[in-house]
Design a protein around this motif. Structure first.
Motif, PDB file in Angstrom:
ATOM      1  N   VAL A 486      25.142  44.795  20.372  1.00  0.00           N
ATOM      2  CA  VAL A 486      26.460  45.681  20.848  1.00  0.00           C
ATOM      3  C   VAL A 486      26.656  47.096  20.112  1.00  0.00           C
ATOM      4  O   VAL A 486      26.781  46.998  19.283  1.00  0.00           O
ATOM      5  CB  VAL A 486      27.572  44.758  20.907  1.00  0.00           C
ATOM      6  CG1 VAL A 486      27.962  44.526  18.956  1.00  0.00           C
ATOM      7  CG2 VAL A 486      29.295  44.910  21.553  1.00  0.00           C
ATOM      8  N   VAL A 487      26.654  47.633  21.479  1.00  0.00           N
ATOM      9  CA  VAL A 487      27.184  49.635  20.957  1.00  0.00           C
ATOM     10  C   VAL A 487      28.791  49.781  21.173  1.00  0.00           C
ATOM     11  O   VAL A 487      29.302  49.319  22.132  1.00  0.00           O
ATOM     12  CB  VAL A 487      26.375  49.732  21.351  1.00  0.00           C
ATOM     13  CG1 VAL A 487      26.604  51.262  21.352  1.00  0.00           C
ATOM     14  CG2 VAL A 487      24.770  50.361  20.934  1.00  0.00           C
ATOM     15  N   CYS A 488      29.259  50.877  20.659  1.00  0.00           N
ATOM     16  CA  CYS A 488      30.539  51.268  20.560  1.00  0.00           C
ATOM     17  C   CYS A 488      30.652  52.300  20.679  1.00  0.00           C
ATOM     18  O   CYS A 488      30.810  52.799  19.658  1.00  0.00           O
ATOM     19  CB  CYS A 488      31.806  50.298  20.363  1.00  0.00           C
ATOM     20  SG  CYS A 488      32.993  51.066  20.775  1.00  0.00           S
ATOM     21  N   ASN A 489      30.473  53.200  21.501  1.00  0.00           N
ATOM     22  CA  ASN A 489      31.052  55.020  21.133  1.00  0.00           C
ATOM     23  C   ASN A 489      29.354  55.343  20.636  1.00  0.00           C
ATOM     24  O   ASN A 489      29.673  56.210  19.127  1.00  0.00           O
ATOM     25  CB  ASN A 489      32.078  54.965  20.468  1.00  0.00           C
ATOM     26  CG  ASN A 489      33.628  55.276  21.245  1.00  0.00           C
ATOM     27  OD1 ASN A 489      33.500  54.461  22.505  1.00  0.00           O
ATOM     28  ND2 ASN A 489      34.881  55.269  20.958  1.00  0.00           N
ATOM     29  N   GLY A 490      28.756  54.451  20.908  1.00  0.00           N
ATOM     30  CA  GLY A 490      27.626  55.665  20.000  1.00  0.00           C
ATOM     31  C   GLY A 490      26.349  54.864  18.621  1.00  0.00           C
ATOM     32  O   GLY A 490      26.199  55.336  18.030  1.00  0.00           O
ATOM     33  N   ILE A 491      27.895  53.880  18.359  1.00  0.00           N
ATOM     34  CA  ILE A 491      27.645  53.154  16.698  1.00  0.00           C
ATOM     35  C   ILE A 491      27.253  51.467  17.318  1.00  0.00           C
ATOM     36  O   ILE A 491      27.874  50.938  17.899  1.00  0.00           O
ATOM     37  CB  ILE A 491      29.098  52.886  15.686  1.00  0.00           C
ATOM     38  CG1 ILE A 491      29.664  54.462  15.988  1.00  0.00           C
ATOM     39  CG2 ILE A 491      29.140  52.144  15.051  1.00  0.00           C
ATOM     40  CD1 ILE A 491      30.845  54.917  14.880  1.00  0.00           C
ATOM     41  N   GLU A 492      26.156  51.635  16.762  1.00  0.00           N
ATOM     42  CA  GLU A 492      25.650  50.356  17.271  1.00  0.00           C
ATOM     43  C   GLU A 492      27.078  48.975  15.873  1.00  0.00           C
ATOM     44  O   GLU A 492      26.640  48.803  14.790  1.00  0.00           O
ATOM     45  CB  GLU A 492      23.944  49.904  16.069  1.00  0.00           C
ATOM     46  CG  GLU A 492      23.743  48.360  16.258  1.00  0.00           C
ATOM     47  CD  GLU A 492      22.517  48.013  15.655  1.00  0.00           C
ATOM     48  OE1 GLU A 492      22.198  47.312  14.949  1.00  0.00           O
ATOM     49  OE2 GLU A 492      21.656  49.412  15.684  1.00  0.00           O
ATOM     50  N   LEU A 493      27.323  48.197  16.841  1.00  0.00           N
ATOM     51  CA  LEU A 493      28.075  47.283  15.728  1.00  0.00           C
ATOM     52  C   LEU A 493      27.464  46.209  15.184  1.00  0.00           C
ATOM     53  O   LEU A 493      27.425  45.301  14.205  1.00  0.00           O
ATOM     54  CB  LEU A 493      29.344  46.680  17.185  1.00  0.00           C
ATOM     55  CG  LEU A 493      30.155  47.646  17.196  1.00  0.00           C
ATOM     56  CD1 LEU A 493      30.874  46.879  17.677  1.00  0.00           C
ATOM     57  CD2 LEU A 493      30.454  48.595  15.874  1.00  0.00           C
ATOM     58  N   SER A 494      26.233  45.839  15.976  1.00  0.00           N
ATOM     59  CA  SER A 494      25.478  44.248  15.599  1.00  0.00           C
ATOM     60  C   SER A 494      24.339  44.371  16.467  1.00  0.00           C
ATOM     61  O   SER A 494      24.123  44.436  17.437  1.00  0.00           O
ATOM     62  CB  SER A 494      25.871  43.576  15.611  1.00  0.00           C
ATOM     63  OG  SER A 494      25.633  42.717  15.032  1.00  0.00           O
ATOM     64  N   SER A 495      23.664  43.684  15.830  1.00  0.00           N
ATOM     65  CA  SER A 495      22.039  43.147  16.428  1.00  0.00           C
ATOM     66  C   SER A 495      22.270  41.301  16.777  1.00  0.00           C
ATOM     67  O   SER A 495      22.563  41.299  15.729  1.00  0.00           O
ATOM     68  CB  SER A 495      20.815  43.481  15.521  1.00  0.00           C
ATOM     69  OG  SER A 495      20.235  45.098  15.778  1.00  0.00           O
ATOM     70  N   GLY A 496      21.326  40.987  17.721  1.00  0.00           N
ATOM     71  CA  GLY A 496      21.941  39.652  17.598  1.00  0.00           C
ATOM     72  C   GLY A 496      20.693  38.856  18.207  1.00  0.00           C
ATOM     73  O   GLY A 496      19.839  40.204  18.656  1.00  0.00           O
ATOM     74  N   GLY A 539      22.288  30.785  18.973  1.00  0.00           N
ATOM     75  CA  GLY A 539      21.825  32.302  18.493  1.00  0.00           C
ATOM     76  C   GLY A 539      22.781  32.643  18.575  1.00  0.00           C
ATOM     77  O   GLY A 539      24.032  32.080  18.143  1.00  0.00           O
ATOM     78  N   GLY A 540      22.948  33.874  17.405  1.00  0.00           N
ATOM     79  CA  GLY A 540      24.130  34.695  16.991  1.00  0.00           C
ATOM     80  C   GLY A 540      24.068  36.174  17.590  1.00  0.00           C
ATOM     81  O   GLY A 540      23.476  36.465  17.590  1.00  0.00           O
ATOM     82  N   ILE A 541      25.220  36.809  16.301  1.00  0.00           N
ATOM     83  CA  ILE A 541      25.371  38.010  16.565  1.00  0.00           C
ATOM     84  C   ILE A 541      25.836  38.516  14.640  1.00  0.00           C
ATOM     85  O   ILE A 541      26.350  37.057  14.288  1.00  0.00           O
ATOM     86  CB  ILE A 541      26.111  38.302  17.318  1.00  0.00           C
ATOM     87  CG1 ILE A 541      25.544  39.543  17.698  1.00  0.00           C
ATOM     88  CG2 ILE A 541      27.317  37.583  17.616  1.00  0.00           C
ATOM     89  CD1 ILE A 541      26.046  40.564  18.587  1.00  0.00           C
ATOM     90  N   ALA A 542      26.418  39.417  14.308  1.00  0.00           N
ATOM     91  CA  ALA A 542      27.343  39.574  13.552  1.00  0.00           C
ATOM     92  C   ALA A 542      27.792  41.038  13.288  1.00  0.00           C
ATOM     93  O   ALA A 542      27.058  41.526  12.430  1.00  0.00           O
ATOM     94  CB  ALA A 542      25.985  39.497  11.885  1.00  0.00           C
ATOM     95  N   PRO A 543      28.630  40.633  13.947  1.00  0.00           N
ATOM     96  CA  PRO A 543      28.970  42.530  13.923  1.00  0.00           C
ATOM     97  C   PRO A 543      30.003  42.635  12.888  1.00  0.00           C
ATOM     98  O   PRO A 543      30.361  41.983  12.143  1.00  0.00           O
ATOM     99  CB  PRO A 543      30.780  42.472  15.166  1.00  0.00           C
ATOM    100  CG  PRO A 543      29.858  41.013  16.096  1.00  0.00           C
ATOM    101  CD  PRO A 543      29.268  40.297  15.307  1.00  0.00           C
TER     102      PRO A 543
END
Length: 599
Positions: A486-496, A539-543
């Motif tokens: 998940v990406v916001c304004n060119g910054i990767e917040l997290s992989s999952g 499954g999951g993710i970690a912003p």
């Protein structure tokens, strides 16, 4: 009356006029207006103006006040004189006429001022972080951080998630970044590791039969610092879910992120529904898997316009089937000065240059050396494909996309910044999906994992298990993993990812990359054993919490949203860490130092 205060420095209003009050706080600013002393008294809650004139019994004591002294002030609340109201302060209608004071804590000469927003060197700011944190902007950022975390926690619980805490002292991980190790006194020669992330624990929580887990988790990695990554430690919103598909993860996480950003965006627009962009499309259109969608520029393959053309450099490059020419449109950049400036920038980035075409009034086709080489027909072909015209420009990169994409992405960003195309009033989110499971390792001449080796392959299980690594190389390289960013304004917040929960598929996945079962057992035996006793699909993710707060505070460096950050060399200048330890401590741990020789 209370020993230190009857009110905070942010609470007095017109309704308090005439009251005898007691305030305590820091002397934010002291002003002498013709013998009348004004003290702006500050505490956590706000600021109140206090006044002493020669008739005040405390005047002589107030004259001794200095910046950042901690004082107690007694006095009567009165209305400020007409024309001196401060509408920017909640207490700006009133002031306190001082009758008595007490110095609670005198301050030595300050190494940096607290009043104002001057930019001081990092070394001073971090060494005296307790002073830095008194400054309004940083204080507000830290308070906003707490509010954001409260909001996230509330939204997660409303979404049916349960908060658990996982161990801090754990086993060293053989994969990922470098661990921070902690020696064991009770087990000489053995070490704990601080968790790089609670990854294995949160998967084990799912195997244990819990369902929706989350944690505001501290993570520790011994890696170099970056502006968007703190050295040493950081926090993430750690999430794991059982019996879920990729869509289920997105449907659970997206409302939390969108809701938090809408709550703290300060009026900026937030993506209503996060678009999904395949990894391959992101690389082709934006030159990165972390695209800033506020930048409207999309790159395009214009190889046909240069194949067999009079521009021999590109024409020869395109004789290789793996090569291509990509265009970077620059709407509004149609002048030679801008094009030459971009060319100079490219040379500063280690490139031979940056070819361009621009379109101007009264000139058939386009202008610039490339336009003359390929002719008006091919130039028009490019303009039509990219919907460009008079007043616009276009830049070109050529070669093997996997090689030039690392330059093409920053070039797209640079064009957008220089032309003012990036919309600053928004938070643009997206999901990046369909990451390749494998890639070709040119050095070792073998297939290797492309990203996360523990993700589920996005194909039928039986079909995957039947693949032959020797005969199905092309098919293997085409496999997509159920991984997402998940990406916001060119910054990767997290992989999952959706995790690989089946031991047979995990063994096959590692075997394809050339790792035998013995390697898998030696490095990940605990997880493998857990999966053999009935593991649900999960499954999951970690912003990243720090990155979320950084974006919402409008900062470009994590140091501005972390209470006590380290410097770029992973040193805590305030507390003096890392520090030497005594010989007694080392003996208790059965450790002998083997330090490198000083040069």
């Amino acid at each position: 009356m209370h020993r230190y205060r009857s009110h905070s420095c942010g609470s007095l209003r017109e309704s308090d006029i005439g009251k005898e009050v007691r305030l305590s706080g820091w002397c934010h600013r002291i002003r002498d207006h013709g013998g009348v002393l004004f003290v702006d008294l500050r505490d956590h809650y706000g600021l109140t103006q206090a006044v002493a004139d020669p008739d005040s019994p405390a005047f002589k004591q107030v004259e001794k006040f200095r910046s950042e002294w901690v004082v107690r002030i007694d006095g009567k609340v009165r209305r400020r004189p007409e024309g001196t109201d401060n509408p920017e302060l909640p207490t700006g209608q009133v002031e306190v006429y001082i009758s008595d004071v007490e110095v609670l804590g005198a301050a030595a000469e300050l190494p940096m001022p607290v009043f104002g927003d001057q930019d001081y060197p990092e070394e001073i700011r971090l060494k005296y972080r307790f002073l830095d944190l008194r400054r309004d902007k940083l204080h507000d950022n830290i308070m906003k951080r707490g509010q954001i975390i409260d909001s996230i926690r509330r939204r997660m619980k409303d979404g049916g998630f349960f908060e658990f805490q996982t161990p801090i002292l754990t086993a060293s991980s053989p994969e990922g970044a470098r661990d921070f190790l902690v020696p064991s006194r009770l087990h000489p020669g053995k070490f704990y590791a601080l968790p790089q992330a609670p990854q294995q624990f949160k998967q084990l929580i799912m195997v244990a039969g819990f369902d929706r887990y989350f944690q505001i988790a501290p993570c520790f990695r011994d890696e170099d610092a970056r502006a968007d990554r703190s050295p040493g430690e950081f926090y993430q919103l750690d999430i794991e879910m059982s019996f879920v598909t990729q869509d289920d993860v997105f449907n659970a996480v997206e409302p939390v992120l969108r809701g938090v950003f809408e709550e703290f965006a300060g009026g900026k627009a937030v993506t209503p529904k996060f678009p999904r962009i395949a990894y391959a499309d992101a690389m082709r259109k934006y030159g990165t898997d972390k695209p800033d969608l506020r930048n409207p520029i999309e790159m395009a393959d214009v190889s046909d316009a240069f194949r067999g053309s009079g521009f021999k450099i590109f024409a020869r490059i395109l004789e290789n089937a793996d090569s291509a020419v990509w265009a970077i449109p620059a709407p509004g950049g149609g002048n030679r000065a801008f094009c030459d400036r971009m060319n100079s920038w490219a040379q500063g980035e280690g490139q031979p240059g940056l070819g361009y075409i621009f379109w101007r009034e009264g000139e058939e086709g386009g202008a610039g050396p490339l336009a003359k080489n390929i002719g008006p027909e091919r130039t028009k072909q490019i303009a039509d494909q990219l919907k460009l015209g008079v007043g616009d420009a276009c830049f070109f990169v050529a070669g093997k996309p996997k090689d030039f994409v690392k330059f093409a992405g920053p070039a797209r960003t640079k064009v957008g910044e220089e032309l003012g195309l990036i919309k600053q009033d928004r938070f643009d989110f997206c999901w990046i999906v369909d990451f390749p499971m494998y890639e070709w390792n040119e050095e070792e001449k073998k297939i290797d994992f492309s990203h996360n080796p523990f993700s589920m392959p996005n194909m039928d299980a039986d079909e995957f298990l039947s693949l032959d690594p020797a005969a199905d190389a092309d098919k293997l390289l085409a496999i997509k993993a159920i991984q997402y960013d998940v990406v916001c304004n060119g910054i990767e917040l997290s992989s999952g990812a959706i995790r690989n929960h089946r031991p047979d598929i995990m063994k096959k996945a590692f075997a394809i990359a050339g790792y035998g079962e013995d390697v898998l057992e030696a490095k990940f035996g605990g997880m493998l054993r857990a999966l053999t006793y009935g593991a649900p699909p999960h499954g999951g993710i970690a912003p990243g919490i720090d990155r979320i707060v950084m974006l919402l505070c409008g900062e470009e460096n994590l140091r501005e949203v972390v209470l006590f950050p380290m410097n770029q060399r992973a040193e805590d200048l305030l507390m003096g860490a890392p520090s030497e330890v005594t010989a007694k401590q080392l003996r208790e741990l059965n450790i002998r130092l083997n330090l490198p020789e000083k040069k």
